[in-house]
Design a protein around this motif. Structure first.
Motif, mmCIF file in Angstrom:
data_model
loop_
_atom_site.group_PDB
_atom_site.id
_atom_site.type_symbol
_atom_site.label_atom_id
_atom_site.label_comp_id
_atom_site.label_asym_id
_atom_site.label_seq_id
_atom_site.Cartn_x
_atom_site.Cartn_y
_atom_site.Cartn_z
ATOM 1 N N ALA A 1 0.832 -1.206 0.000
ATOM 2 C CA ALA A 1 0.000 0.000 0.000
ATOM 3 C C ALA A 1 0.866 1.256 0.000
ATOM 4 C CB ALA A 1 -0.930 -0.005 1.208
ATOM 5 N N LEU A 2 1.904 1.268 0.820
ATOM 6 C CA LEU A 2 2.785 2.426 0.882
ATOM 7 C C LEU A 2 3.479 2.653 -0.461
ATOM 8 C CD1 LEU A 2 4.429 2.016 4.403
ATOM 9 C CD2 LEU A 2 2.677 3.660 3.709
ATOM 10 N N GLN A 3 3.862 1.558 -1.132
ATOM 11 C CA GLN A 3 4.531 1.706 -2.421
ATOM 12 C C GLN A 3 3.594 2.326 -3.463
ATOM 13 O OE1 GLN A 3 7.940 0.963 -3.016
ATOM 14 N NE2 GLN A 3 7.360 2.285 -4.751
ATOM 15 N N VAL A 4 2.322 1.874 -3.465
ATOM 16 C CA VAL A 4 1.354 2.443 -4.399
ATOM 17 C C VAL A 4 1.192 3.940 -4.137
ATOM 18 C CG1 VAL A 4 -1.090 2.481 -5.072
ATOM 19 C CG2 VAL A 4 0.106 0.303 -4.827
ATOM 20 N N LEU A 5 1.063 4.317 -2.868
ATOM 21 C CA LEU A 5 0.885 5.732 -2.537
ATOM 22 C C LEU A 5 2.102 6.559 -2.957
ATOM 23 C CD1 LEU A 5 -0.795 5.436 0.980
ATOM 24 C CD2 LEU A 5 -1.863 6.220 -1.135
ATOM 25 N N GLN A 6 3.285 6.022 -2.725
ATOM 26 C CA GLN A 6 4.490 6.735 -3.146
ATOM 27 C C GLN A 6 4.535 6.882 -4.663
ATOM 28 O OE1 GLN A 6 7.482 4.290 -1.030
ATOM 29 N NE2 GLN A 6 8.121 6.169 -0.014
ATOM 30 N N ASP A 7 4.192 5.802 -5.369
ATOM 31 C CA ASP A 7 4.203 5.851 -6.833
ATOM 32 C C ASP A 7 3.199 6.863 -7.376
ATOM 33 O OD1 ASP A 7 6.129 3.887 -6.810
ATOM 34 O OD2 ASP A 7 4.760 2.243 -7.303
ATOM 35 N N LYS A 8 2.096 7.085 -6.637
ATOM 36 C CA LYS A 8 1.072 8.040 -7.073
ATOM 37 C C LYS A 8 1.364 9.465 -6.602
ATOM 38 C CE LYS A 8 -1.458 4.739 -8.874
ATOM 39 N NZ LYS A 8 -1.605 4.581 -10.347
ATOM 40 N N GLY A 9 2.456 9.646 -5.893
ATOM 41 C CA GLY A 9 2.856 10.987 -5.495
ATOM 42 C C GLY A 9 2.274 11.479 -4.187
ATOM 43 N N HIS A 10 1.745 10.586 -3.342
ATOM 44 C CA HIS A 10 1.169 10.998 -2.056
ATOM 45 C C HIS A 10 2.264 11.139 -0.994
ATOM 46 C CE1 HIS A 10 -3.071 10.418 -3.196
ATOM 47 N NE2 HIS A 10 -2.655 9.374 -3.884
ATOM 48 N N ASP A 11 2.058 12.056 -0.087
ATOM 49 C CA ASP A 11 2.935 12.217 1.069
ATOM 50 C C ASP A 11 2.533 11.175 2.112
ATOM 51 O OD1 ASP A 11 4.505 12.968 3.178
ATOM 52 O OD2 ASP A 11 3.627 14.965 3.417
ATOM 53 N N ILE A 12 3.442 10.271 2.453
ATOM 54 C CA ILE A 12 3.116 9.202 3.409
ATOM 55 C C ILE A 12 3.773 9.433 4.766
ATOM 56 C CG2 ILE A 12 2.831 7.538 1.524
ATOM 57 C CD1 ILE A 12 5.551 6.355 2.326
ATOM 58 N N GLY A 13 4.381 10.604 4.946
ATOM 59 C CA GLY A 13 5.169 10.852 6.139
ATOM 60 C C GLY A 13 4.410 10.716 7.448
#
Length: 281
Positions: free
Chosen positions: A162-174
């Protein structure tokens, strides 16, 4: 109507039948297999069949066949007629003697005000789907919404796919983390305007009562965490879950929230949950 309502109330007077009815109300507008109802309530399939037959005879539940499966849902028209009968006949149309008047908004407050709205997404583990929904609303909400997510039994860590998908889509996961719903339901928690469940298991559970009578909806979908196969196949399941939620949240953010009354807004939220969206990458 009085005789019919008496029969319906008698059926609901049985604690286990009432539990089935309440679960189907939480899952509305879903159509739920009997086996899932049995598992959620810990009831034998044969016993569940008896309970559902009684609710069907009373007209409180509808049954649909899809292929070889029988699916059950609340007959909302019948439920509304029952509630209307109780309100008019027993309460004489007076909410002040039957319930808290705050549950019946005045015409002046029937519509949502034009402000920033708090939205909570609930799942079981709060490690993927609800995290996707929170991140998507932050991105798509254009400062109209404050997004939260939580789990009924949250994982200790967010799912790496899930974190990888969010990073790939440009979301801030911090600042993303898994949280228990109790963090957002106490006296110091923000008041929620909308509460959505995005997995069936969370919807099947008894969630806390939320202050302020928020608009609620069930947007259940497949759990990508349960995907099997290669890492590429698992990753695809998470991308599809992200895409399906994106379509729903795009539809939600397009709603003219401040110009709709609560009834129209609830209907719109239910309609979004009723339609299975096409996935996007």
């Amino acid at each position: 109507m009085e005789l019919e309502s008496s029969d319906q109330l008698a059926v609901l007077g049985h604690p286990q039948r009432l539990a089935v009815f309440r679960l189907l109300m939480r899952r509305y507008p879903d159509r739920v297999p009997a086996g899932e109802l049995s598992g959620a309530l810990g009831v034998k399939p044969s016993t569940m069949s008896t309970y559902l037959s009684a609710l069907l005879r009373a007209g409180l539940v509808a049954q649909d066949r899809v292929g070889t499966s029988l699916l059950y849902s609340v007959n909302m028209t019948a439920v509304q007629q029952l509630f209307g009968f109780l309100f008019q006949d027993c309460c004489r149309g007076r909410p002040d003697i039957c319930t808290d008047l705050s549950m019946f908004p005045s015409p002046e407050s029937a519509a949502m005000t034009d402000r920033k709205y708090n939205v909570l997404f609930i799942c079981t583990g709060n490690s993927a789907r609800s995290i996707f929904a929170e991140s998507l609303l932050r991105s798509l909400g254009q400062d109209r919404f404050t997004a939260y997510s939580a789990g009924t039994t949250p994982k200790s860590e967010l799912n790496p796919f899930a974190l990888q998908v969010l990073q790939d889509k440009g979301h801030d996961i911090g600042d993303l983390r898994a949280k228990n719903v109790s963090e957002l339901s106490g006296p110091d928690a923000p008041e929620m305007d909308f509460v959505f469940t995005v997995c069936n298991q969370a919807a099947n559970e008894e969630c806390p009562a939320w202050d302020g009578q928020p608009i609620s909806g069930h947007w259940g979908m497949e759990d990508p965490v349960k995907a099997t196969g290669t890492n590429a196949q698992k990753s695809l399941a998470f991308q599809q879950a992200y895409g399906a939620l994106k379509r729903r949240i795009e539809a939600f953010t397009a709603l003219p929230v401040s110009s709709l009354d609560r009834i129209a807004l609830q209907q719109a939220v239910d309609d979004i949950g009723r339609v299975t969206p096409e996935t996007t990458q």
